[in-house]
Write a protein that holds these residues in place. Sequence first.
Motif, mmCIF file in Angstrom:
data_model
loop_
_atom_site.group_PDB
_atom_site.id
_atom_site.type_symbol
_atom_site.label_atom_id
_atom_site.label_comp_id
_atom_site.label_asym_id
_atom_site.label_seq_id
_atom_site.Cartn_x
_atom_site.Cartn_y
_atom_site.Cartn_z
ATOM 1 N N GLN A 92 0.863 -1.126 -0.120
ATOM 2 C CA GLN A 92 -0.083 -0.181 0.175
ATOM 3 C C GLN A 92 0.614 1.379 0.152
ATOM 4 O OE1 GLN A 92 -2.960 0.161 2.967
ATOM 5 N NE2 GLN A 92 -3.644 2.441 2.771
ATOM 6 N N THR A 96 0.469 3.625 -3.297
ATOM 7 C CA THR A 96 0.065 4.802 -3.030
ATOM 8 C C THR A 96 0.894 6.116 -3.576
ATOM 9 O OG1 THR A 96 -1.121 4.391 -0.995
ATOM 10 C CG2 THR A 96 -0.855 6.754 -1.435
ATOM 11 N N GLN A 294 -10.226 -5.490 1.298
ATOM 12 C CA GLN A 294 -9.844 -3.968 1.779
ATOM 13 C C GLN A 294 -10.691 -2.969 2.278
ATOM 14 O OE1 GLN A 294 -6.226 -3.499 -0.972
ATOM 15 N NE2 GLN A 294 -7.498 -4.533 -2.348
ATOM 16 N N GLU A 295 -10.633 -2.107 3.228
ATOM 17 C CA GLU A 295 -11.363 -1.027 3.650
ATOM 18 C C GLU A 295 -10.926 0.269 3.162
ATOM 19 O OE1 GLU A 295 -11.206 -1.534 7.790
ATOM 20 O OE2 GLU A 295 -12.282 -3.411 7.973
ATOM 21 N N GLN A 296 -11.724 1.186 2.584
ATOM 22 C CA GLN A 296 -11.680 2.415 2.139
ATOM 23 C C GLN A 296 -10.864 3.436 3.293
ATOM 24 O OE1 GLN A 296 -14.274 4.268 -0.366
ATOM 25 N NE2 GLN A 296 -13.666 6.235 0.012
ATOM 26 N N GLU A 297 -11.384 3.194 4.497
ATOM 27 C CA GLU A 297 -10.983 4.074 5.761
ATOM 28 C C GLU A 297 -9.649 4.013 5.724
ATOM 29 O OE1 GLU A 297 -12.009 5.060 10.279
ATOM 30 O OE2 GLU A 297 -12.820 3.088 9.522
ATOM 31 N N TRP A 299 -7.242 2.912 3.641
ATOM 32 C CA TRP A 299 -6.446 3.435 2.710
ATOM 33 C C TRP A 299 -6.410 4.883 2.800
ATOM 34 C CZ3 TRP A 299 -3.689 1.880 -1.951
ATOM 35 C CH2 TRP A 299 -3.572 0.562 -1.881
ATOM 36 N N GLN A 300 -7.603 5.536 3.122
ATOM 37 C CA GLN A 300 -7.719 6.737 3.371
ATOM 38 C C GLN A 300 -6.827 7.538 4.251
ATOM 39 O OE1 GLN A 300 -9.611 8.824 0.948
ATOM 40 N NE2 GLN A 300 -7.888 10.244 1.732
ATOM 41 N N GLU A 317 -6.514 9.825 -5.249
ATOM 42 C CA GLU A 317 -8.013 9.412 -5.336
ATOM 43 C C GLU A 317 -8.012 7.910 -4.786
ATOM 44 O OE1 GLU A 317 -10.415 10.698 -8.326
ATOM 45 O OE2 GLU A 317 -9.076 12.204 -8.880
ATOM 46 N N ILE A 318 -8.613 7.738 -3.518
ATOM 47 C CA ILE A 318 -8.257 6.311 -3.015
ATOM 48 C C ILE A 318 -9.333 5.365 -3.653
ATOM 49 C CG2 ILE A 318 -8.878 4.851 -0.627
ATOM 50 C CD1 ILE A 318 -6.088 6.366 -1.029
ATOM 51 N N ASP A 319 -10.604 5.979 -4.096
ATOM 52 C CA ASP A 319 -11.580 4.988 -4.561
ATOM 53 C C ASP A 319 -10.818 4.385 -6.106
ATOM 54 O OD1 ASP A 319 -13.401 5.673 -2.975
ATOM 55 O OD2 ASP A 319 -14.517 6.942 -4.252
ATOM 56 N N THR A 323 -9.649 -1.940 -5.048
ATOM 57 C CA THR A 323 -11.078 -2.601 -5.504
ATOM 58 C C THR A 323 -11.188 -3.940 -4.724
ATOM 59 O OG1 THR A 323 -12.440 -3.110 -7.305
ATOM 60 C CG2 THR A 323 -10.184 -3.408 -7.635
#
Length: 330
Positions: A92, A96, A294-297, A299-300, A317-319, A323
């Motif tokens: 990650q 990133t 995986q959780e968006q939080e 990653w953010q 842009e994390i989105d 996936t």
Amino acid sequence: MSIILFVGIIFLAACGQSDESNGGDEEGNADLTPVKFALDWTPNTNHTGIYVAKEKGYFEEQGLDVEILLPGEVGVNQLLAAGKADFGISYQEGLTQARSEGLPLVSIAAVMQHNTAGYASPVEKGITSPKDFEGKKFGAYGSDLEKAMMKTIMKNDHADVEDVDFITTGDSDFFVAVERDVDFSLVYYGWTGIEAELRGVDLNMVYLADFSDKLDFYTPILATSEEMISSDPELVKAFTHAAVKGYEYAIEHPEEAAQILIDDVPDLNPELVKRSQEWLSPRYKDDAEQFGIQEQERWQKFADFLFENDIIDEAVEIDQAFTNEFLPEK
């Protein structure tokens, strides 16, 4: 095996270099789609699910002939972005950073649900908390990210990272470094920690994730490119399903999975592989509802951490960075 802290530290094979024990077009594979998968490091138990999926025919069931690329001179993220590898092991933190630099890479599954990296030191060094880092020598790669992570957990422990002496040791052997040059270094316990147990070296571990939820990032991950996802989503789905099946087998059958890796890569220390696999297998999925999710939080939080600490210049842009859509439905 020390943690990878930024894009380009660990290198992969140039296009065409492969694991000879698994490479080559076998008779009967003419109808299979060739796929190149790049490893981040020499084969180890982070990769077991891939070797299981290949050995037990899970990739073939999905119509794929997977070639495993071994470490060389070109980084995995660069290989993926250039189309020289279809899939690979990334991190990650590296992915990133790569996206912030314009490389359109995507994480499709978490190999490890929680960050198992931590600061390791022989017990006689007396390092049991971030506060104890003060006045000590740290074996570093030399990246800004290293200092930012250490600063965060030391600040939480009312300590000052400026009181740590950063010594650049690169990817030198951990055991040699702590005996000769430094007091502690950042490692994955699942490999280096287990090796320490086998060597009879007692370690203290200070895990990143125990001191900051920002640092509970996904490491390692399975990654591909936006181009691969847009041009052949069915291939991405097929690969992901087979890889997940391989890791799920390793979760349920650690001893058998370890033996598959040992048989495919006979240069590895069999006892290290077996003990490491026993330690890692329950941690692949850990407390998640399924392997790979995986959780968006998370990653953010980590992307914000990188931006706030000037590790990346452009917000990500994390989105678009990860996936879950290709994971098997549960």
